[in-house]
Write a protein that holds these residues in place. Structure first.
Motif, PDB file in Angstrom:
ATOM      1  N   LYS A 204      10.104  18.887  78.930  1.00 22.11           N
ATOM      2  CA  LYS A 204      10.093  19.933  79.970  1.00 22.11           C
ATOM      3  C   LYS A 204       8.754  19.960  80.682  1.00 22.11           C
ATOM      4  O   LYS A 204       8.687  20.133  81.893  1.00 22.11           O
ATOM      5  CB  LYS A 204      10.382  21.281  79.333  1.00 22.11           C
ATOM      6  CG  LYS A 204      11.725  21.205  78.631  1.00 22.11           C
ATOM      7  CD  LYS A 204      12.405  22.501  78.473  1.00 22.11           C
ATOM      8  CE  LYS A 204      13.900  22.253  78.468  1.00 22.11           C
ATOM      9  NZ  LYS A 204      14.409  21.770  77.163  1.00 22.11           N
ATOM     10  N   ILE A 206       6.652  17.530  81.184  1.00 22.71           N
ATOM     11  CA  ILE A 206       6.474  16.387  82.081  1.00 22.71           C
ATOM     12  C   ILE A 206       7.422  16.424  83.282  1.00 22.71           C
ATOM     13  O   ILE A 206       7.018  16.193  84.409  1.00 22.71           O
ATOM     14  CB  ILE A 206       6.668  15.057  81.311  1.00 22.71           C
ATOM     15  CG1 ILE A 206       5.657  14.946  80.168  1.00 22.71           C
ATOM     16  CG2 ILE A 206       6.556  13.859  82.245  1.00 22.71           C
ATOM     17  CD1 ILE A 206       4.217  14.895  80.592  1.00 22.71           C
ATOM     18  N   TYR A 207       8.695  16.722  83.052  1.00 18.77           N
ATOM     19  CA  TYR A 207       9.662  16.653  84.155  1.00 18.77           C
ATOM     20  C   TYR A 207       9.676  17.913  85.007  1.00 18.77           C
ATOM     21  O   TYR A 207       9.685  17.846  86.221  1.00 18.77           O
ATOM     22  CB  TYR A 207      11.074  16.380  83.639  1.00 18.77           C
ATOM     23  CG  TYR A 207      11.213  15.056  82.949  1.00 18.77           C
ATOM     24  CD1 TYR A 207      11.308  13.877  83.680  1.00 18.77           C
ATOM     25  CD2 TYR A 207      11.251  14.970  81.570  1.00 18.77           C
ATOM     26  CE1 TYR A 207      11.436  12.650  83.053  1.00 18.77           C
ATOM     27  CE2 TYR A 207      11.386  13.753  80.926  1.00 18.77           C
ATOM     28  CZ  TYR A 207      11.471  12.589  81.674  1.00 18.77           C
ATOM     29  OH  TYR A 207      11.591  11.391  81.045  1.00 18.77           O
ATOM     30  N   GLN A 208       9.693  19.086  84.330  1.00 19.05           N
ATOM     31  CA  GLN A 208       9.900  20.292  85.132  1.00 19.05           C
ATOM     32  C   GLN A 208       8.656  20.709  85.884  1.00 19.05           C
ATOM     33  O   GLN A 208       8.738  21.293  86.951  1.00 19.05           O
ATOM     34  CB  GLN A 208      10.462  21.408  84.259  1.00 19.05           C
ATOM     35  CG  GLN A 208      11.938  21.145  84.003  1.00 19.05           C
ATOM     36  CD  GLN A 208      12.545  22.150  83.043  1.00 19.05           C
ATOM     37  OE1 GLN A 208      11.989  23.203  82.797  1.00 19.05           O
ATOM     38  NE2 GLN A 208      13.690  21.812  82.491  1.00 19.05           N
TER      39      GLN A 208
ATOM     40  N   LEU B 155      11.209   8.687  82.121  1.00 19.11           N
ATOM     41  CA  LEU B 155       9.800   8.330  81.929  1.00 19.11           C
ATOM     42  C   LEU B 155       9.439   8.138  80.469  1.00 19.11           C
ATOM     43  O   LEU B 155       8.634   7.299  80.113  1.00 19.11           O
ATOM     44  CB  LEU B 155       8.882   9.424  82.500  1.00 19.11           C
ATOM     45  CG  LEU B 155       8.828   9.566  84.010  1.00 19.11           C
ATOM     46  CD1 LEU B 155       7.947  10.753  84.386  1.00 19.11           C
ATOM     47  CD2 LEU B 155       8.282   8.299  84.643  1.00 19.11           C
ATOM     48  N   LEU B 156      10.044   8.968  79.607  1.00 21.48           N
ATOM     49  CA  LEU B 156       9.551   9.063  78.232  1.00 21.48           C
ATOM     50  C   LEU B 156      10.432   8.372  77.202  1.00 21.48           C
ATOM     51  O   LEU B 156      10.189   8.473  76.011  1.00 21.48           O
ATOM     52  CB  LEU B 156       9.379  10.535  77.853  1.00 21.48           C
ATOM     53  CG  LEU B 156       8.426  11.322  78.746  1.00 21.48           C
ATOM     54  CD1 LEU B 156       8.305  12.754  78.273  1.00 21.48           C
ATOM     55  CD2 LEU B 156       7.059  10.654  78.758  1.00 21.48           C
TER      56      LEU B 156
END
Lengths: 318, 318
Positions: A204, A206-208, B155-156
């Motif tokens: 969350k 990293i992406y959000q 990404l992860l």
């Protein structure tokens, strides 16, 4: 006295250096981002004009005999056309307290790797191994031939970069967490460093929050820290980084240089600042491969390299 | 007759299934994206309401006894609270020609992997190996214990996904091009497929056109095609994909199931549609590891799984 200008135009700032024919720096000036793919043509041009203005302020009408410009993201014919138009505009700018006396042969427009190499080696021969947020390996020999490995950006191959180190670190942390990889201290370090209730929340974060490339790259020192603490998974990531940089360097060397030539390898970028002995390992592996290799720190900054390229147009470099 | 609703809420569409107690489908309806992280709460709720409306249209006031909802991106307590509020709102919606008779025990809210497993296996036991744009391996045993490997996003760590295949394909193409990797047909295929003057322009296509995850994932079939044509680099990428999916599956199996149990492995997602024998290789490697494993195609879709989970609240599954 003859003067030249060297410009390093990057994504975050633009630096202009005023240099005399004895390679003395006579002025420096900064502007904002001059990558027009990022901020548009008008803003990018203004950033460059500002850098020139500041590098030349408080000077009498000195005469500029050559101009070297290195820019990130410049490679297509269209890009060169844009920059050539800027150079024309700069020559008629009323903001600049300088007199231009440029022939077309005194204008050098190149990409950022070449000016970094020339600045770093203080000559236009050698290999640049840049490992910062992104990475690229770029060489040039005495015949003017060039060779590039990597530098394809964060998605398509910036092996050796801080971004790639950070991504691999997070992947290893998650694999340690879900059991598909070896247990690693990285899991606990990421959780703590990012104040996560559970490591699953890394996703969350990293992406959000839509972390960009440089925010992600800024996590690379964490992997360094964990590697130094003795963690095998983190060490493996940094060893892989070293190997990729070594392999890329070998390819560039083989393409451009003979076995007997002494070659300087300029290391630039944040990855080389690690606590883990990335630089020493890189040097040891390369020297083992070829004793003619000299790994050096950059002697000067890229804008200095741009100025040297300008100087070279009427005063060939040794 | 008792009726239940099963909802599969995804990033591109929402599907609602009306099911009776004999597992017969009595209605289907589609809505738009119901991931509120992507489109906001109001639009997401509307998408779900629309799907329910369409699944139940032309019906007399039937009584809904249970509701199963599976949603991508739902995992934190806050997320569950949002969905619970939606369920309340749905119960008072005047658009829906249904009568609700739900106890709190008849409402099941879960993530998308569970409903895909339950739909695919037609029961709440087994392992889902999803390899589409993204990927996740998710299992559940008869004690209700669950285990997940991967699924950390592009990404992860979406090993096994079409996105990862495409990225590795482009990296291999560029490495073949700059000499840091083996020569591969991928270089020529990407250049031709994307109508590039030079493969170097791949960088511009991907970054400057701001390709998203699904656009990049849509290039995976190209690697498949090149692998089938006999290219070693492409085959290596797909073999790596198979191995990652096999390793993840083994971990889930080991965590949840005993050696003697017969376990169904449900394969879902576009990667399994390849020409290259990804599925056959996956099956062979797993059967070699454990003869008790059965690799199956999904029996039903995820929304069907959501409906089964609803049904299970008053009619335990076998």
């Amino acid at each position: 006295m003859n003067y030249v200008l060297g410009i390093d135009g990057g994504g975050s700032k633009t630096l202009c250096i005023l240099m005399d024919e004895n390679r003395e720096i006579r002025g420096r000036g900064y502007g904002g981002c001059s990558n027009y793919h990022l901020v548009g043509e008008q803003k990018a041009f203004l950033a460059m004009e500002t850098a020139l203005e500041k590098a030349t302020e408080n000077l009498n009408k000195i005469e500029i005999k050559a101009l070297g410009i290195g820019l990130a993201g410049v490679s297509r014919p269209q890009d060169f056309q844009v920059i050539q138009n800027w150079v024309k505009e700069l020559q008629s700018s009323e903001k600049l307290p300088i007199k231009w006396s440029l022939l077309s042969g005194n204008i050098v427009i190149s990409h950022d790797a070449l000016i970094a190499l020339v600045g770093g080696a203080a000559k236009a021969i050698g290999i640049l191994v840049n490992a910062g947020t992104g990475s690229i390996i770029f060489g040039r020999n005495k015949r003017g031939e060039v060779k590039r490995v990597g530098g394809w950006g964060h998605l398509l191959g910036d092996e050796g970069s801080a971004y790639t180190i950070a991504i691999r670190g997070m992947k290893a942390a998650l694999k340690g967490f879900d059991g598909s990889g070896e247990k690693t201290l990285l899991s606990a370090y990421f959780q703590q460093h990012l104040s996560l209730a559970s490591l699953e929340d890394l996703v969350k974060t990293i992406y959000q929050k839509e972390w960009g490339v440089s925010e992600i790259a800024s996590l690379a020192p964490l992997i360094d820290q964990v590697a130094v603490a003795g963690d095998l998974a983190a060490q493996k990531i940094l060893e892989q980084t070293v190997n990729e940089l070594v392999e890329g360097t070998k390819i560039v060397k083989k393409t451009l240089f003979s076995e007997s030539e002494i070659i300087e390898i300029v290391t630039s970028g944040s990855v080389w600042q690690s606590q883990y002995p990335i630089r020493a390992r890189f040097q040891a592996l390369l020297e083992q491969h070829s004793p003619q290799i000299r790994v050096i720190q950059p002697r000067h900054e890229p804008a200095y390299g741009a100025a040297l390229l300008a100087l070279q147009t009427f005063n060939p470099l040794a």
